[in-house]
Design a protein around this motif. Structure first.
Motif, PDB file in Angstrom:
ATOM      1  N   TYR A 122      -5.122  59.221  77.045  1.00  0.00           N
ATOM      2  CA  TYR A 122      -4.058  58.335  76.569  1.00  0.00           C
ATOM      3  C   TYR A 122      -3.540  58.899  75.245  1.00  0.00           C
ATOM      4  O   TYR A 122      -4.280  59.592  74.537  1.00  0.00           O
ATOM      5  CB  TYR A 122      -4.584  56.908  76.395  1.00  0.00           C
TER       6      TYR A 122
ATOM      7  N   LEU B 291       5.966  58.094  73.034  1.00  0.00           N
ATOM      8  CA  LEU B 291       5.041  58.070  74.172  1.00  0.00           C
ATOM      9  C   LEU B 291       4.618  56.626  74.427  1.00  0.00           C
ATOM     10  O   LEU B 291       4.480  55.845  73.501  1.00  0.00           O
ATOM     11  CB  LEU B 291       3.800  58.914  73.859  1.00  0.00           C
ATOM     12  N   ASN B 292       4.424  56.300  75.687  1.00  0.00           N
ATOM     13  CA  ASN B 292       3.985  54.947  76.020  1.00  0.00           C
ATOM     14  C   ASN B 292       2.458  54.864  75.910  1.00  0.00           C
ATOM     15  O   ASN B 292       1.748  55.586  76.607  1.00  0.00           O
ATOM     16  CB  ASN B 292       4.442  54.607  77.441  1.00  0.00           C
ATOM     17  N   PRO B 293       1.953  53.980  75.026  1.00  0.00           N
ATOM     18  CA  PRO B 293       0.505  53.953  74.775  1.00  0.00           C
ATOM     19  C   PRO B 293      -0.328  53.508  75.975  1.00  0.00           C
ATOM     20  O   PRO B 293      -1.518  53.797  76.021  1.00  0.00           O
ATOM     21  CB  PRO B 293       0.362  52.950  73.619  1.00  0.00           C
TER      22      PRO B 293
ATOM     23  N   THR C 226       5.660  56.785  68.871  1.00  0.00           N
ATOM     24  CA  THR C 226       6.569  55.724  69.299  1.00  0.00           C
ATOM     25  C   THR C 226       7.338  56.133  70.562  1.00  0.00           C
ATOM     26  O   THR C 226       7.834  55.284  71.281  1.00  0.00           O
ATOM     27  CB  THR C 226       7.591  55.378  68.195  1.00  0.00           C
TER      28      THR C 226
ATOM     29  N   GLN D 222       2.792  60.296  82.298  1.00  0.00           N
ATOM     30  CA  GLN D 222       4.101  60.372  81.634  1.00  0.00           C
ATOM     31  C   GLN D 222       4.791  61.713  81.890  1.00  0.00           C
ATOM     32  O   GLN D 222       6.005  61.773  82.052  1.00  0.00           O
ATOM     33  CB  GLN D 222       3.954  60.078  80.131  1.00  0.00           C
TER      34      GLN D 222
END
Ligand code: ATP
Ligand code: SF4
Ligand code: MG
Length: 331
Positions: A151, A103-105, A101, A112
Motif C-alpha cells: 500500500y 495515490l489512493n491509500p 495525495t 493502481q
C-alpha cells in the motif's frame, strides 16, 4: 528538434468581484520532442496554472481566456472534452509535488498501476500485471513484483514518487509535466528522482516540462529554461546561457539570490529578491517587475516591455534589450 508542444499567447483568468483577473498573461513557450525544459519563477507567478491550462484542467471558476495550445500541431483548446480526456491520459502525463495525495491509500500499488495500464490498453489482467512490473522496473523500484502488494503508506516518499511516474508512463505519453515533483523530498532522494526523469528522457525520448522553484534543479537537468514573473514569460534561454549571461534583471536577481548554486546538492531557493511578488489583481503599471528592479528606467513604469530577442535562442521581456513601442513609433 521537432516541436512537440507549442503554447502560444496563453491567458488564464479568475473572476474577482465583478471583473476577471488574468493570472497567466500571454504565455508562449515550446517543448521539443524529447527535450527537458524548466519553468521557473517565484510562488504565484503562474507556473502551475500554465500547466493546468495545457491539460485543460484549470480549476473553477478560472477560465482559459486566450491563446492556443498545439500538441503536434493540433490545437488542444479546440478538442471536445472526450478527445481531450484521451489526450490527457495518452499523450501528456502529469506528476505533482505530493505523491501521497495523488495515490489512493486504500488500494495496493499494483492495483493502481494495472488500472492505469488497462485504461489505456486493452489487455488482460495478467498482461497488465506484467506491464506493471515492467513499469516499476523502468522507474528503478527494487523487487518490483513484491512491491505490487504494498500500500502507498508502506513506501518511502521517493518510492511513491517513482510509482506516480510509473502510473504517468502507463499510457506511453510523449510529454511529462512535472510540477515541483521533488520539493517534498530530501536532497539525496530529489537528485535520484531527477536522474530518473533524465534517464527516461534519454531512453524513451520523453519530453519533460519541469516546474520548479529551485534553480539548482534546473542547472542539473534542463536543456532550456523559461522564467515567469507575474503571469508572463520574462526570459527564455538555453540553460548555460541563462546561468552565464542572464538578460532580465529578475533572472539576475534569482541567480544572486540562490545560495550555493553550483554546489552538488545545494538548494537554489528563490526566496530572497528584495521586495514582494505583486498581487495579480493589483499589478504595478508598466513592467510588473519595476518596483523591485535595480535597473529601473523612466519608461519602465509607463509601458509593459515586449519580448525582445537577444539571439535565436534567447529572449527577454525588458527595455534593457529593446526600445519601448512609443519611442520606436516616434522614430
Ligand atoms: N482557485 C484560484 N482562484 C483564484 N486565483 C487563483 C486560484 N488558484 C491560483 N490563483 C492565482 O493564480 C496565480 C498563479 O498561481 P499558480 O498556482 O499558477 O502559481 P505558481 O507559480 O504555481 O506558484 P507556486 O510556486 O506557489 O506553486 C496566483 O496569483 C494565485 O493567487
Ligand atoms: S523593463 Fe525596466 S523595470 Fe522591467 S526589468 Fe527591464 S529594466 Fe527592470
Ligand atoms: Mg505551483
Amino acid at each position: 528538434m521537432e516541436t512537440l508542444l507549442a503554447v502560444d499567447s496563453l491567458s488564464v483568468s479568475f473572476p474577482v468581484g465583478d471583473h476577471w483577473v488574468p493570472v497567466v498573461r500571454g504565455v508562449s513557450l515550446d517543448v521539443g520532442a524529447g527535450e527537458f525544459v524548466g519553468l521557473v519563477g517565484e510562488s504565484g507567478s503562474g507556473k502551475s496554472m500554465t500547466a493546468y491550462a495545457i491539460l485543460r484542467l484549470v480549476p473553477d471558476p478560472g477560465r482559459i481566456t486566450g491563446g492556443r495550445i498545439l500538441l503536434d500541431g493540433e490545437d488542444l483548446l479546440g478538442l471536445s472534452d472526450a478527445r481531450m480526456r484521451s489526450v490527457r491520459g495518452a499523450r501528456i502525463g502529469m506528476i505533482f509535488q505530493e505523491p501521497m495525495t495523488a495515490l489512493n491509500p486504500v488500494f495496493t500499488v499494483g492495483f493502481q498501476i494495472t488500472e492505469a495500464v488497462r485504461v489505456h490498453h486493452r489487455v488482460s489482467k495478467r498482461e497488465a500485471e506484467l506491464e506493471a512490473v515492467r513499469l516499476l522496473d523502468l522507474v528503478a523500484i527494487p523487487a518490483a513484483r513484491q512491491r505490487l502488494e504494498d500500500y502507498p503508506h508502506q513506501l518511502s516518499g521517493g518510492q511513491r514518487q517513482r510509482v506516480m511516474i510509473a502510473i504517468a508512463l502507463a499510457s506511453k505519453p510523449d510529454l511529462l509535466i512535472a510540477d515541483e515533483p521533488t520539493t517534498a523530498l530530501d536532497v539525496t532522494i530529489q537528485a535520484q528522482i531527477l536522474e530518473l526523469l533524465e534517464r527516461l528522457r534519454r531512453e524513451l525520448g520523453l519530453a519533460v516540462l519541469l516546474i520548479t522553484h529551485d534553480l539548482a534543479v534546473v542547472a542539473e537537468t534542463c536543456a532550456r529554461v523559461v522564467v515567469m514573473y507575474a503571469g508572463q514569460v520574462v526570459e527564455e534561454a538555453p540553460v548555460e546561457t541563462l546561468f552565464a549571461a542572464p538578460a532580465h534583471p529578475y533572472t539576475r536577481g534569482l541567480l544572486t539570490a540562490a545560495p550555493g548554486l553550483g554546489r552538488p546538492g545545494a538548494r537554489g531557493e528563490l526566496a530572497t529578491i528584495p521586495g514582494q511578488v505583486p498581487e495579480m489583481a493589483r499589478l504595478p503599471t508598466g513592467c510588473a517587475f519595476h518596483p523591485r528592479c535595480s535597473e529601473v528606467m523612466d519608461e519602465c513604469a509607463r509601458e509593459n516591455p515586449d519580448v525582445y530577442p537577444l539571439s535565436s535562442e534567447h529572449r527577454a521581456r525588458c527595455f534593457l534589450h529593446g526600445t519601448p513601442a512609443s519611442r520606436s513609433e516616434a522614430s
